[in-house]
Design a protein around this motif. Structure first.
Motif, PDB file in Angstrom:
ATOM      1  N   ILE A   1     -30.168 -22.762  71.750  1.00  6.59           N
ATOM      2  CA  ILE A   1     -30.679 -21.577  72.466  1.00  6.59           C
ATOM      3  C   ILE A   1     -29.769 -21.243  73.638  1.00  6.59           C
ATOM      4  CG2 ILE A   1     -32.558 -20.738  73.918  1.00  6.59           C
ATOM      5  CD1 ILE A   1     -34.508 -22.156  72.109  1.00  6.59           C
ATOM      6  N   VAL A   2     -29.367 -22.258  74.390  1.00  8.75           N
ATOM      7  CA  VAL A   2     -28.471 -22.021  75.526  1.00  8.75           C
ATOM      8  C   VAL A   2     -27.153 -21.397  75.059  1.00  8.75           C
ATOM      9  CG1 VAL A   2     -27.186 -23.109  77.396  1.00  8.75           C
ATOM     10  CG2 VAL A   2     -29.500 -23.890  76.861  1.00  8.75           C
ATOM     11  N   ASP A   3     -26.593 -21.964  73.993  1.00  9.65           N
ATOM     12  CA  ASP A   3     -25.332 -21.441  73.474  1.00  9.65           C
ATOM     13  C   ASP A   3     -25.481 -19.995  73.000  1.00  9.65           C
ATOM     14  OD1 ASP A   3     -22.522 -21.881  72.697  1.00  9.65           O
ATOM     15  OD2 ASP A   3     -23.292 -21.656  70.658  1.00  9.65           O
ATOM     16  N   GLU A   4     -26.579 -19.707  72.306  1.00  8.78           N
ATOM     17  CA  GLU A   4     -26.813 -18.346  71.804  1.00  8.78           C
ATOM     18  C   GLU A   4     -26.979 -17.353  72.959  1.00  8.78           C
ATOM     19  OE1 GLU A   4     -27.583 -15.337  68.868  1.00  8.78           O
ATOM     20  OE2 GLU A   4     -26.732 -17.352  68.730  1.00  8.78           O
ATOM     21  N   LEU A   5     -27.788 -17.711  73.945  1.00  6.41           N
ATOM     22  CA  LEU A   5     -27.997 -16.820  75.092  1.00  6.41           C
ATOM     23  C   LEU A   5     -26.698 -16.589  75.859  1.00  6.41           C
ATOM     24  CD1 LEU A   5     -31.417 -18.100  76.496  1.00  6.41           C
ATOM     25  CD2 LEU A   5     -30.983 -16.025  75.192  1.00  6.41           C
ATOM     26  N   ALA A   6     -25.929 -17.662  76.036  1.00  6.56           N
ATOM     27  CA  ALA A   6     -24.656 -17.519  76.752  1.00  6.56           C
ATOM     28  C   ALA A   6     -23.720 -16.557  76.016  1.00  6.56           C
ATOM     29  CB  ALA A   6     -23.989 -18.882  76.924  1.00  6.56           C
ATOM     30  N   HIS A   7     -23.644 -16.672  74.686  1.00  5.67           N
ATOM     31  CA  HIS A   7     -22.780 -15.769  73.921  1.00  5.67           C
ATOM     32  C   HIS A   7     -23.265 -14.322  73.998  1.00  5.67           C
ATOM     33  CE1 HIS A   7     -20.859 -19.345  72.150  1.00  5.67           C
ATOM     34  NE2 HIS A   7     -19.895 -18.508  71.810  1.00  5.67           N
ATOM     35  N   LEU A   8     -24.568 -14.106  74.022  1.00  2.00           N
ATOM     36  CA  LEU A   8     -25.086 -12.744  74.128  1.00  2.00           C
ATOM     37  C   LEU A   8     -24.680 -12.100  75.447  1.00  2.00           C
ATOM     38  CD1 LEU A   8     -28.673 -13.130  72.623  1.00  2.00           C
ATOM     39  CD2 LEU A   8     -26.736 -11.885  71.646  1.00  2.00           C
ATOM     40  N   TYR A   9     -24.493 -12.901  76.473  1.00  2.00           N
ATOM     41  CA  TYR A   9     -24.052 -12.363  77.761  1.00  2.00           C
ATOM     42  C   TYR A   9     -22.529 -12.406  77.912  1.00  2.00           C
ATOM     43  CZ  TYR A   9     -28.668 -11.829  79.857  1.00  2.00           C
ATOM     44  OH  TYR A   9     -29.934 -11.400  80.158  1.00  2.00           O
ATOM     45  N   GLY A  10     -21.834 -12.758  76.869  1.00  2.00           N
ATOM     46  CA  GLY A  10     -20.381 -12.852  76.951  1.00  2.00           C
ATOM     47  C   GLY A  10     -19.897 -14.140  77.578  1.00  2.00           C
ATOM     48  N   GLY A  11     -20.766 -15.140  77.668  1.00  2.00           N
ATOM     49  CA  GLY A  11     -20.401 -16.421  78.263  1.00  2.00           C
ATOM     50  C   GLY A  11     -20.192 -17.494  77.206  1.00  2.00           C
ATOM     51  N   LYS A  12     -20.227 -18.748  77.640  1.00  2.00           N
ATOM     52  CA  LYS A  12     -19.941 -19.847  76.724  1.00  2.00           C
ATOM     53  C   LYS A  12     -20.531 -21.134  77.277  1.00  2.00           C
ATOM     54  CE  LYS A  12     -16.137 -21.795  74.034  1.00  2.00           C
ATOM     55  NZ  LYS A  12     -14.666 -21.787  73.788  1.00  2.00           N
ATOM     56  N   LEU A  13     -20.932 -22.022  76.345  1.00  2.00           N
ATOM     57  CA  LEU A  13     -21.413 -23.356  76.700  1.00  2.00           C
ATOM     58  C   LEU A  13     -20.406 -24.377  76.182  1.00  2.00           C
ATOM     59  CD1 LEU A  13     -23.564 -25.335  77.741  1.00  2.00           C
ATOM     60  CD2 LEU A  13     -24.641 -25.211  75.471  1.00  2.00           C
ATOM     61  N   ARG A  14     -19.933 -25.252  77.075  1.00  2.92           N
ATOM     62  CA  ARG A  14     -18.986 -26.303  76.698  1.00  2.92           C
ATOM     63  C   ARG A  14     -19.610 -27.662  77.027  1.00  2.92           C
ATOM     64  NH1 ARG A  14     -16.136 -22.597  79.727  1.00  2.92           N
ATOM     65  NH2 ARG A  14     -14.575 -21.339  78.616  1.00  2.92           N
ATOM     66  N   LEU A  15     -19.378 -28.592  76.129  1.00  7.72           N
ATOM     67  CA  LEU A  15     -19.864 -29.955  76.338  1.00  7.72           C
ATOM     68  C   LEU A  15     -18.685 -30.877  76.592  1.00  7.72           C
ATOM     69  CD1 LEU A  15     -22.546 -30.193  73.491  1.00  7.72           C
ATOM     70  CD2 LEU A  15     -22.844 -29.484  75.875  1.00  7.72           C
ATOM     71  N   GLY A  16     -18.826 -31.748  77.583  1.00  7.35           N
ATOM     72  CA  GLY A  16     -17.756 -32.669  77.926  1.00  7.35           C
ATOM     73  C   GLY A  16     -18.319 -33.962  78.476  1.00  7.35           C
ATOM     74  N   THR A  17     -17.450 -34.732  79.078  1.00  2.30           N
ATOM     75  CA  THR A  17     -17.834 -36.024  79.650  1.00  2.30           C
ATOM     76  C   THR A  17     -17.982 -35.891  81.161  1.00  2.30           C
ATOM     77  OG1 THR A  17     -16.657 -37.189  77.898  1.00  2.30           O
ATOM     78  CG2 THR A  17     -17.205 -38.446  79.890  1.00  2.30           C
ATOM     79  N   SER A  18     -19.090 -36.360  81.680  1.00  2.65           N
ATOM     80  CA  SER A  18     -19.375 -36.254  83.102  1.00  2.65           C
ATOM     81  C   SER A  18     -18.729 -37.384  83.876  1.00  2.65           C
ATOM     82  CB  SER A  18     -20.882 -36.256  83.330  1.00  2.65           C
ATOM     83  OG  SER A  18     -21.185 -36.398  84.698  1.00  2.65           O
ATOM     84  N   ALA A  19     -18.445 -37.119  85.132  1.00  7.28           N
ATOM     85  CA  ALA A  19     -17.950 -38.180  86.010  1.00  7.28           C
ATOM     86  C   ALA A  19     -19.017 -39.244  86.241  1.00  7.28           C
ATOM     87  CB  ALA A  19     -17.514 -37.580  87.356  1.00  7.28           C
ATOM     88  N   LEU A  20     -20.294 -38.898  85.958  1.00  6.59           N
ATOM     89  CA  LEU A  20     -21.372 -39.871  86.087  1.00  6.59           C
ATOM     90  C   LEU A  20     -21.405 -40.816  84.896  1.00  6.59           C
ATOM     91  CD1 LEU A  20     -24.233 -37.506  87.356  1.00  6.59           C
ATOM     92  CD2 LEU A  20     -22.698 -38.946  88.718  1.00  6.59           C
ATOM     93  N   GLY A  21     -20.663 -40.491  83.850  1.00  9.92           N
ATOM     94  CA  GLY A  21     -20.605 -41.352  82.677  1.00  9.92           C
ATOM     95  C   GLY A  21     -21.293 -40.791  81.458  1.00  9.92           C
ATOM     96  N   GLY A  22     -22.128 -39.770  81.619  1.00  8.77           N
ATOM     97  CA  GLY A  22     -22.855 -39.204  80.496  1.00  8.77           C
ATOM     98  C   GLY A  22     -22.297 -37.862  80.054  1.00  8.77           C
ATOM     99  N   LEU A  23     -23.203 -36.972  79.691  1.00  8.63           N
ATOM    100  CA  LEU A  23     -22.821 -35.654  79.179  1.00  8.63           C
ATOM    101  C   LEU A  23     -22.685 -34.664  80.335  1.00  8.63           C
ATOM    102  CD1 LEU A  23     -22.389 -33.802  76.661  1.00  8.63           C
ATOM    103  CD2 LEU A  23     -24.843 -33.269  76.803  1.00  8.63           C
ATOM    104  N   ARG A  24     -21.662 -33.821  80.241  1.00 13.07           N
ATOM    105  CA  ARG A  24     -21.511 -32.713  81.176  1.00 13.07           C
ATOM    106  C   ARG A  24     -21.598 -31.404  80.382  1.00 13.07           C
ATOM    107  NH1 ARG A  24     -15.817 -31.614  83.753  1.00 13.07           N
ATOM    108  NH2 ARG A  24     -15.526 -30.874  81.602  1.00 13.07           N
ATOM    109  N   ALA A  25     -22.593 -30.587  80.681  1.00 16.25           N
ATOM    110  CA  ALA A  25     -22.747 -29.272  80.054  1.00 16.25           C
ATOM    111  C   ALA A  25     -22.248 -28.212  81.039  1.00 16.25           C
ATOM    112  CB  ALA A  25     -24.200 -29.022  79.685  1.00 16.25           C
ATOM    113  N   GLU A  26     -21.193 -27.508  80.646  1.00 17.90           N
ATOM    114  CA  GLU A  26     -20.611 -26.468  81.502  1.00 17.90           C
ATOM    115  C   GLU A  26     -20.990 -25.104  80.947  1.00 17.90           C
ATOM    116  OE1 GLU A  26     -16.279 -24.721  83.004  1.00 17.90           O
ATOM    117  OE2 GLU A  26     -16.385 -26.578  81.847  1.00 17.90           O
ATOM    118  N   LEU A  27     -21.711 -24.330  81.748  1.00 15.62           N
ATOM    119  CA  LEU A  27     -22.205 -23.021  81.324  1.00 15.62           C
ATOM    120  C   LEU A  27     -21.435 -21.925  82.081  1.00 15.62           C
ATOM    121  CD1 LEU A  27     -24.337 -21.523  79.607  1.00 15.62           C
ATOM    122  CD2 LEU A  27     -25.879 -21.678  81.581  1.00 15.62           C
ATOM    123  N   SER A  28     -20.703 -21.084  81.333  1.00 16.67           N
ATOM    124  CA  SER A  28     -19.955 -19.953  81.940  1.00 16.67           C
ATOM    125  C   SER A  28     -20.685 -18.664  81.640  1.00 16.67           C
ATOM    126  CB  SER A  28     -18.520 -19.897  81.368  1.00 16.67           C
ATOM    127  OG  SER A  28     -17.796 -21.056  81.714  1.00 16.67           O
TER     128      SER A  28
END
Length: 466
Positions: free
Chosen positions: A433-460
């Motif tokens: 849902i997040v990815d779909e909504l972001a694309h509808l607004y011309g944005g993007k969701l990227r998944l990466g590795t967090s400095a905390l050690g887990g998942l980092r979700a970057e929403l543009s």
């Protein structure tokens, strides 16, 4: 290459037409004024020669021997006496057979020269004007007449006055130079005035462009400002279109919400009935489980399509602006209560108050809510939410210290209904849902590795322009 930019530019059209008119008007004015001045000066010059000729004619007389005499001392202009002064007179005798005796009398200014004129048949007293050359080759304007006087009866005399035109023509040339310089200065001032006029005249259009930019960037919902009477009807019509568009979108969203609530109500009833059936020992647990599963699936689909339709309707709707910090901190407070038993430390210190999202508040809540909820489900002890913005782009990061997602599984995690771990409760639609909504607004969701050690979700996402 566009060789004629003026064809598509109101500014160049106005300037081109104005400059063409100015050049034509100044050229015509220069030619007309120059010709008028030259005609006037030569007319005055000729009138002065006529006066000189009249004075000379009045002094013409015949002596006792029948010869013409002119008392030079009676002539008022001293240039008659100065050799080659540029002012001359001469008297020629015209015999009965048409032969001319040149220089019967002449002014001292001619010295030992004579004025040679072409033969000219003149009636007595009639005035003629000629151009000729003087004793030093200078250009002369000659005024002449023929008079009958003395013996034998009918003897005719050709009396002429000539003057150098050099000073007169020089004055005309000087006037043309001054006139040209004056017209150039005037033309420059008129061009500057035309530029200022075009700039002032088109200023409301630039103000309209800025107002449209503010609407496009979500800073305002309608065109605001004071515009000239010629432009105001366009502004009113455009604002009317924006109002009608907002009404249509609001009506569509209301209908979608009503439909969703209408479907959710029977789904909730079915879900409760299935749950009660599961708690009863004599009920058909398999059927109840199937009903419960399908109800959950239907509810997830309703949530999915409701969010998607709402975002599609609000996409790039003018005037949208949502502050990020209040939404994020509100969601964090909710998640702290939901996951209170796990004592998760949630950090929101890096959320600038000035950051905003160019879209609906509810859409931002759905995206951040899913990301924060997902981070809380997988986090061991810490979740961090931060954001920054630059050049019309809003970046939001949600990080946790959980196990994270492998690089090979990140693309799969964004697919609809995908659950990487069935042991963790959820529908598998959150990240999708997040990815779909972001694309509808011309944005993007990227998944990466967090400095905390887990998942980092970057929403543009798009941000309103400053």
């Amino acid at each position: 290459m566009n060789w004629f930019p003026w064809r598509h530019s109101l500014r160049w059209r106005l300037l081109g037409a104005t400059l063409a008119g100015l050049v034509l008007a100044l050229l015509l004015a220069g030619v007309w004024l120059s010709g008028l001045f030259r005609t006037h000066v030569l007319h005055q010059f000729e009138a002065t020669l006529t006066q000189q000729l009249e004075q000379l004619t009045a002094q013409l007389d015949i002596d006792a021997t029948g010869q013409p005499v002119i008392d030079a001392r009676a002539l008022s202009d001293p240039r008659w006496q100065k050799p080659y002064s540029g002012l001359y007179w001469q008297l020629d005798r015209v015999s009965a057979d048409g032969q001319t005796r040149v220089g019967a009398l002449r002014s001292r200014s001619l010295w030992d020269s004579s004025l040679a004129l072409q033969a000219d048949a003149l009636a007595d007293g009639a005035l003629h004007t000629h151009e000729g050359r003087g004793p030093q080759g200078e250009l002369l304007l000659i005024r002449e007449r023929t008079v009958g006087l003395g013996e034998p009866a009918g003897a005719r005399w050709r009396l002429m006055v000539a003057a150098d035109t050099r000073d007169t023509l020089l004055a005309v040339a000087e006037f043309r130079g001054i006139l040209t310089a004056s017209l150039l200065v005037l033309g420059t001032l008129l061009v500057l005035a035309a530029l200022a006029q075009v700039a002032v005249g088109l200023a409301p259009l630039r103000a309209l462009q800025r107002a449209l930019g503010r609407v496009r960037e979500g800073q305002e919902a309608r065109l605001q400002g004071r515009f000239p009477a010629e432009v105001q009807p366009l502004i009113d019509d455009f604002n009317g279109v924006l109002d009608r568009n907002a009404e249509v979108v609001a009506r569509a969203r209301t209908q979608a919400g009503n439909l969703a609530h209408a479907i959710k109500t029977p789904l909730a009833v079915l879900g409760q009935a299935a749950a009660q059936s599961l708690r009863q020992p004599q009920s058909d647990h398999q059927l109840a489980g199937l009903v419960q599963e399908q109800v959950d699936t239907a509810r997830r689909q309703v949530d999915w399509h409701l969010a998607r339709s709402r975002a599609a309707a609000a996409h790039r709707l003018p005037g949208q602006r949502t502050a990020v910090a209040p939404v994020a901190t509100g969601l964090v407070r909710v998640m702290q209560r939901v996951h209170a038993a796990r004592s998760i430390d949630m950090d929101t210190t890096n959320l600038p108050e000035a950051l905003a999202f160019a879209g609906e508040t509810q859409d931002l809540q759905d995206m951040l809510g899913n990301l924060i909820d997902n981070a809380c489900k997988w986090a061991l002890s810490a979740v961090r939410v931060s954001a920054s913005g630059a050049a019309g782009v809003l970046n939001v990061w949600v990080e946790d210290d959980g196990p994270g997602i492998d690089d090979t599984a990140r693309a799969t995690a964004l697919a609809r209904g995908t659950r990487l771990d069935e042991s963790v409760p959820g529908s598998g639609l959150g990240l999708a849902i997040v990815d779909e909504l972001a694309h509808l607004y011309g944005g993007k969701l990227r998944l990466g590795t967090s400095a905390l050690g887990g998942l980092r979700a970057e929403l543009s996402l798009p941000a309103p322009q400053a």
